[in-house]
Scaffold this motif. Structure first.
Motif, PDB file in Angstrom:
ATOM      1  N   GLY A 311       8.367  12.236   1.490  1.00  0.00           N
ATOM      2  CA  GLY A 311       7.925  12.444   2.866  1.00  0.00           C
ATOM      3  C   GLY A 311       6.651  11.648   3.135  1.00  0.00           C
ATOM      4  O   GLY A 311       6.216  10.832   2.323  1.00  0.00           O
ATOM      5  N   LYS A 312       6.058  11.898   4.277  1.00  0.00           N
ATOM      6  CA  LYS A 312       4.819  11.198   4.646  1.00  0.00           C
ATOM      7  C   LYS A 312       3.790  11.349   3.514  1.00  0.00           C
ATOM      8  O   LYS A 312       3.589  12.432   2.981  1.00  0.00           O
ATOM      9  CB  LYS A 312       4.270  11.812   5.942  1.00  0.00           C
ATOM     10  CG  LYS A 312       3.054  11.089   6.471  1.00  0.00           C
ATOM     11  CD  LYS A 312       2.513  11.805   7.707  1.00  0.00           C
ATOM     12  CE  LYS A 312       1.190  11.192   8.114  1.00  0.00           C
ATOM     13  NZ  LYS A 312       0.555  11.949   9.205  1.00  0.00           N
ATOM     14  N   LEU A 313       3.171  10.236   3.150  1.00  0.00           N
ATOM     15  CA  LEU A 313       2.205  10.263   2.043  1.00  0.00           C
ATOM     16  C   LEU A 313       0.986  11.098   2.412  1.00  0.00           C
ATOM     17  O   LEU A 313       0.408  10.929   3.486  1.00  0.00           O
ATOM     18  CB  LEU A 313       1.740   8.841   1.701  1.00  0.00           C
ATOM     19  CG  LEU A 313       2.806   7.868   1.179  1.00  0.00           C
ATOM     20  CD1 LEU A 313       2.190   6.506   0.929  1.00  0.00           C
ATOM     21  CD2 LEU A 313       3.435   8.375  -0.091  1.00  0.00           C
ATOM     22  N   THR A 314       0.591  11.987   1.508  1.00  0.00           N
ATOM     23  CA  THR A 314      -0.628  12.773   1.726  1.00  0.00           C
ATOM     24  C   THR A 314      -1.829  11.910   1.311  1.00  0.00           C
ATOM     25  O   THR A 314      -1.677  10.968   0.531  1.00  0.00           O
ATOM     26  CB  THR A 314      -0.617  14.054   0.871  1.00  0.00           C
ATOM     27  OG1 THR A 314      -0.580  13.664  -0.520  1.00  0.00           O
ATOM     28  CG2 THR A 314       0.596  14.916   1.173  1.00  0.00           C
ATOM     29  N   PRO A 315      -3.035  12.217   1.810  1.00  0.00           N
ATOM     30  CA  PRO A 315      -4.229  11.452   1.383  1.00  0.00           C
ATOM     31  C   PRO A 315      -4.396  11.453  -0.137  1.00  0.00           C
ATOM     32  O   PRO A 315      -4.815  10.464  -0.727  1.00  0.00           O
ATOM     33  CB  PRO A 315      -5.386  12.190   2.070  1.00  0.00           C
ATOM     34  CG  PRO A 315      -4.767  12.855   3.255  1.00  0.00           C
ATOM     35  CD  PRO A 315      -3.371  13.204   2.852  1.00  0.00           C
ATOM     36  N   PHE A 316      -4.029  12.590  -0.779  1.00  0.00           N
ATOM     37  CA  PHE A 316      -4.106  12.676  -2.238  1.00  0.00           C
ATOM     38  C   PHE A 316      -3.181  11.645  -2.879  1.00  0.00           C
ATOM     39  O   PHE A 316      -3.562  10.946  -3.828  1.00  0.00           O
ATOM     40  CB  PHE A 316      -3.718  14.094  -2.688  1.00  0.00           C
ATOM     41  CG  PHE A 316      -3.598  14.258  -4.180  1.00  0.00           C
ATOM     42  CD1 PHE A 316      -4.718  14.499  -4.955  1.00  0.00           C
ATOM     43  CD2 PHE A 316      -2.368  14.149  -4.820  1.00  0.00           C
ATOM     44  CE1 PHE A 316      -4.623  14.631  -6.339  1.00  0.00           C
ATOM     45  CE2 PHE A 316      -2.253  14.282  -6.189  1.00  0.00           C
ATOM     46  CZ  PHE A 316      -3.391  14.523  -6.948  1.00  0.00           C
ATOM     47  N   THR A 317      -1.948  11.536  -2.360  1.00  0.00           N
ATOM     48  CA  THR A 317      -0.969  10.606  -2.941  1.00  0.00           C
ATOM     49  C   THR A 317      -1.414   9.159  -2.767  1.00  0.00           C
ATOM     50  O   THR A 317      -1.208   8.318  -3.643  1.00  0.00           O
ATOM     51  CB  THR A 317       0.423  10.825  -2.305  1.00  0.00           C
ATOM     52  OG1 THR A 317       0.779  12.198  -2.441  1.00  0.00           O
ATOM     53  CG2 THR A 317       1.484   9.972  -2.972  1.00  0.00           C
ATOM     54  N   ILE A 318      -2.042   8.857  -1.625  1.00  0.00           N
ATOM     55  CA  ILE A 318      -2.516   7.488  -1.371  1.00  0.00           C
ATOM     56  C   ILE A 318      -3.544   7.089  -2.436  1.00  0.00           C
ATOM     57  O   ILE A 318      -3.472   6.007  -3.021  1.00  0.00           O
ATOM     58  CB  ILE A 318      -3.103   7.384   0.053  1.00  0.00           C
ATOM     59  CG1 ILE A 318      -1.980   7.544   1.091  1.00  0.00           C
ATOM     60  CG2 ILE A 318      -3.828   6.055   0.258  1.00  0.00           C
ATOM     61  CD1 ILE A 318      -2.447   7.786   2.502  1.00  0.00           C
ATOM     62  N   GLN A 319      -4.494   7.988  -2.715  1.00  0.00           N
ATOM     63  CA  GLN A 319      -5.489   7.705  -3.752  1.00  0.00           C
ATOM     64  C   GLN A 319      -4.829   7.658  -5.134  1.00  0.00           C
ATOM     65  O   GLN A 319      -5.219   6.869  -5.986  1.00  0.00           O
ATOM     66  CB  GLN A 319      -6.589   8.780  -3.724  1.00  0.00           C
ATOM     67  CG  GLN A 319      -7.728   8.542  -4.709  1.00  0.00           C
ATOM     68  CD  GLN A 319      -8.437   7.221  -4.490  1.00  0.00           C
ATOM     69  OE1 GLN A 319      -8.759   6.864  -3.365  1.00  0.00           O
ATOM     70  NE2 GLN A 319      -8.671   6.480  -5.558  1.00  0.00           N
TER      71      GLN A 319
END
Length: 360
Positions: A311-319
């Motif tokens: 699903g939409k990337l969370t800020p945690f996943t982006i980092q």
């Protein structure tokens, strides 16, 4: 860049994942300026407990913490596994520590048998129920199935905890690549409604309101009630609910909620059901709580392309993806799918082999 180059970071955020990456990639890491401008600078008790646990499950790891606690340096050793006992400070739940063990345990020398004591569920970390019913089941997509087990022997609600879980994970030589892009349609919903040191009826009240919300969409719903009494119920009263929706292709979508003082069981049940519906609406084969696990095991796969839908990337996943690039030098190809509002993530595995595993 040579393997011995120290990777540097600043700040206390994402400490947990950076320790995991350091050990799996065998790259030393230094983290500085940990709350250096805070009134109470340095590492917190739960972070120190995490460092101790990492030291306990590895052999040859060297840690250097500055006198003020504002910087930490880790030279990683090899993952040993074996028997581990962790007393988790009540500032964080057991799930905070279990996530690290879930990432490291399959790549150890011996089967890991870990006993963790503390809070079993709060609203900050993954609950032990979600880890047992969803996180560990997500292993199977990567070929880790036999012998993975987790048992909740005691429950412990905040603020005093008193819970205990036992986690068993066998070791593997390598994980398999995945091509898992069909999220399917939700076919059933399961859950656990638990109560400790409160009326047993509390668990049933949460189930009723959660079912009331979810029955409008799907009939196959079963939520177990789990009421603990006496010594097995920990030191504090509390209640909460953990829900897992399973799709036709085996995707697991989770939501959970734990009661704060003054919350009614009806509100907890209703809000948890709405959280699950929101999570389902995000789409993907892995929910937002488990994007990290899928991405990590894809990176550790053989040198073949792995592909999944999230699903939409969370800020945690982006980092998380940025840190993966830093440690493993692997970049994901992310392709948005506007039709389903999801993201197709593709990467080439690092060809990770667990050289510590004993050959039978």
């Amino acid at each position: 860049m040579s393997k011995r180059d120290v990777i540097q970071f600043e700040g206390y955020k994402f400490l947990k994942q950076r320790l995991v990456f350091s050990i799996l990639s065998q790259r030393p890491v230094r983290i500085e300026k940990i709350r250096s401008n805070d009134e109470n600078p340095g590492l917190r008790d739960y972070e120190i407990a995490l460092l101790r646990m990492v030291e306990a499950v590895t052999n040859g790891s060297r840690m250097v913490i500055s006198p003020t606690g504002t910087s930490v340096m880790l030279k990683p050793g090899i993952i040993m596994g074996g028997k581990v006992s962790v007393d988790c400070p009540v500032s964080r739940a057991i799930g905070y520590y279990l996530e690290v063990l879930v990432a490291l345990a399959p790549f150890g020398k011996d089967q890991m048998v870990a006993t963790l004591r503390g809070i079993t569920m709060n609203n900050t970390d993954l609950s032990v129920d979600t880890i047992r019913t969803a996180t560990l089941r997500n292993y199977r997509h990567f070929g880790i199935e036999e012998g993975v087990e987790m048992r909740v022997t005691k429950r412990g609600a905040p603020p005093k905890g008193g819970g205990e879980v036992r986690f068993i994970c066998p070791v593997v030589r390598s994980v398999r690549p995945i091509n898992y892009t069909d999220q399917g349609r939700i076919k059933r919903i399961r859950g656990i409604s638990y109560a400790t040191r409160v009326s047993p009826q509390t668990a049933n009240r949460m189930v009723e309101t959660a079912r009331g919300e979810l029955n409008r969409f799907i009939p196959d719903i079963y939520i177990y009630t789990d009421v603990y009494k006496g010594a097995e119920s920990g030191f504090s009263p509390g209640f909460g609910i953990s829900l897992v929706a399973e799709s036709t292709t085996g995707a697991l979508i989770t939501a959970e909620l734990c009661a704060n003082p003054g919350d009614s069981p009806e509100d907890i049940g209703r809000d948890a059901a709405k959280m699950l519906l929101n999570e389902i609406a995000r789409g993907g084969c892995f929910d937002s709580s488990h994007q990290w696990l899928a991405l990590l095991l894809m990176v550790l796969g053989p040198e073949h392309a792995s592909k999944t839908r999230i699903g939409k990337l969370t800020p945690f996943t982006i980092q998380y993806l940025r840190d993966i690039r830093e440690f493993f030098n692997i970049t994901f190809k992310l392709k948005p799918d506007p039709e389903s509002n999801t993201v197709l993530a593709t990467c080439l595995g690092s060809g990770y082999i667990n050289v510590a595993k004993k050959t039978s």
